[in-house]
Design a protein around this motif. Sequence first.
Motif, PDB file in Angstrom:
ATOM      1  N   PHE A 134       0.960  -1.193  -0.013  1.00 11.90           N
ATOM      2  CA  PHE A 134       0.016  -0.104  -0.004  1.00 11.90           C
ATOM      3  C   PHE A 134       0.883   1.272  -0.093  1.00 11.90           C
ATOM      4  N   GLU A 135       1.914   1.260   0.906  1.00 10.53           N
ATOM      5  CA  GLU A 135       2.771   2.483   0.943  1.00 10.53           C
ATOM      6  C   GLU A 135       3.344   2.562  -0.230  1.00 10.53           C
ATOM      7  N   GLY A 136       3.956   1.727  -1.101  1.00  9.57           N
ATOM      8  CA  GLY A 136       4.458   1.857  -2.467  1.00  9.57           C
ATOM      9  C   GLY A 136       3.695   2.336  -3.460  1.00  9.57           C
ATOM     10  N   ARG A 137       2.415   1.718  -3.563  1.00  9.26           N
ATOM     11  CA  ARG A 137       1.544   2.230  -4.529  1.00  9.26           C
ATOM     12  C   ARG A 137       0.942   3.606  -4.416  1.00  9.26           C
TER      13      ARG A 137
ATOM     14  N   TYR B 221       6.166   3.395  11.217  1.00  6.42           N
ATOM     15  CA  TYR B 221       7.091   2.500  11.952  1.00  6.42           C
ATOM     16  C   TYR B 221       6.193   1.899  13.131  1.00  6.42           C
ATOM     17  N   ILE B 222       5.242   2.557  13.627  1.00  4.63           N
ATOM     18  CA  ILE B 222       4.670   2.004  14.899  1.00  4.63           C
ATOM     19  C   ILE B 222       3.609   0.917  14.465  1.00  4.63           C
ATOM     20  N   LEU B 223       2.825   1.261  13.109  1.00  6.24           N
ATOM     21  CA  LEU B 223       1.732   0.214  12.724  1.00  6.24           C
ATOM     22  C   LEU B 223       2.105  -0.813  11.777  1.00  6.24           C
ATOM     23  N   ARG B 224       3.182  -0.799  11.090  1.00  3.81           N
ATOM     24  CA  ARG B 224       3.685  -1.503  10.000  1.00  3.81           C
ATOM     25  C   ARG B 224       3.889  -2.899  10.735  1.00  3.81           C
ATOM     26  N   PRO B 225       4.667  -2.873  11.945  1.00  4.90           N
ATOM     27  CA  PRO B 225       4.776  -4.314  12.697  1.00  4.90           C
ATOM     28  C   PRO B 225       3.664  -4.992  12.797  1.00  4.90           C
TER      29      PRO B 225
ATOM     30  N   SER C 227      12.427   7.224 -10.005  1.00  4.52           N
ATOM     31  CA  SER C 227      13.184   5.977  -9.523  1.00  4.52           C
ATOM     32  C   SER C 227      12.832   5.490  -7.910  1.00  4.52           C
ATOM     33  N   LEU C 228      12.812   6.568  -7.222  1.00  3.06           N
ATOM     34  CA  LEU C 228      12.742   6.214  -5.930  1.00  3.06           C
ATOM     35  C   LEU C 228      11.494   6.334  -5.079  1.00  3.06           C
ATOM     36  N   GLY C 229      11.257   5.715  -4.051  1.00  7.79           N
ATOM     37  CA  GLY C 229      10.168   5.802  -3.329  1.00  7.79           C
ATOM     38  C   GLY C 229       9.935   4.711  -2.468  1.00  7.79           C
ATOM     39  N   PRO C 230       8.932   4.361  -1.767  1.00  7.12           N
ATOM     40  CA  PRO C 230       8.614   3.183  -0.900  1.00  7.12           C
ATOM     41  C   PRO C 230       9.118   1.908  -1.553  1.00  7.12           C
TER      42      PRO C 230
END
Length: 286
Positions: A112-115, A134-138, A269-272
């Motif tokens: 989701f973050e990448g898209r 960083y808090i929610l992803r785990p 070319s850069l991003g999540p």
Amino acid sequence: MGPDPQLKWVVSLMVLTQLVACYLVKDLPWKWVFFWAYAFGGCLNHSMTLAIHDISHNVAFGNKEAKWNRLFGMFANLPIGVPYATSFKKYHVDHHRYLAGDGLDVDVPTAFEGRFFHSPPRKILWLFLQPVFYILRPLYVNPKPFTSLEVINFAVQLAYDLLIYSLWGPKPVFYMIAGSMLAMGIHPISGHFIAEHYMYLKGFDTFSYYGPLNWLTFNVGYHMEHHDFPSIPGSKLPLVKKIAAEYYDHLPYHTSWVCVLWDFVFCDSLGPFARVKRKYKVAKAE
């Protein structure tokens, strides 16, 4: 490599400095509380998260004193305002054991973050929200049972926050928490989050940085060296590079964390999504 004998004293001085700062901001106008939270408290608190990173590798008291390292991590956590140290340790082990592991290393952004965060404005928003992810992803990528040490970490942190509030009111509490959140978002020091493992050069997913911001971040910029030798204290990593110069001097590295953030936002070319993702075979416990 043994523990760093200076780390506990440096961290204790930082905790004391933030305690004094909490007293000093208690009567300031809110705009100045916000300013000092970003300009000073955030820098110190971000530095403290990297001290906690070192402590998570048991370099404060050594591998034989794991309990004291965990308790000292909770002490270092106090100025940050949000309980963090024990949970970080729990997941950071996987970051080293399964670097970029799909569903294992929670440092890797989700699909989701990448898209969603693909354009410059959205990438800026993503950088602002980095502490939230960083808090929610785990909890989404690799949820783990809550431990008794995490309960203690939460209780100790809550008691400290309430003590600060009862002594000096809401402004010092805001100063602590806002500083932590702001300095992990759009902030020169937070460039290390991007610099460490994003693919700025094809074929390389770990980079070092040897600039002056290492003085504030316990040498976290020596990141290739750290992943090669995770038990060596940050204070000794420049020595690692010096000893193995014939190896590290030939690897690509970053020269500026600020430029890293700029390129991340404005380079297509850069991003999540600009992260390596690996598959690991993990044996299931019977």
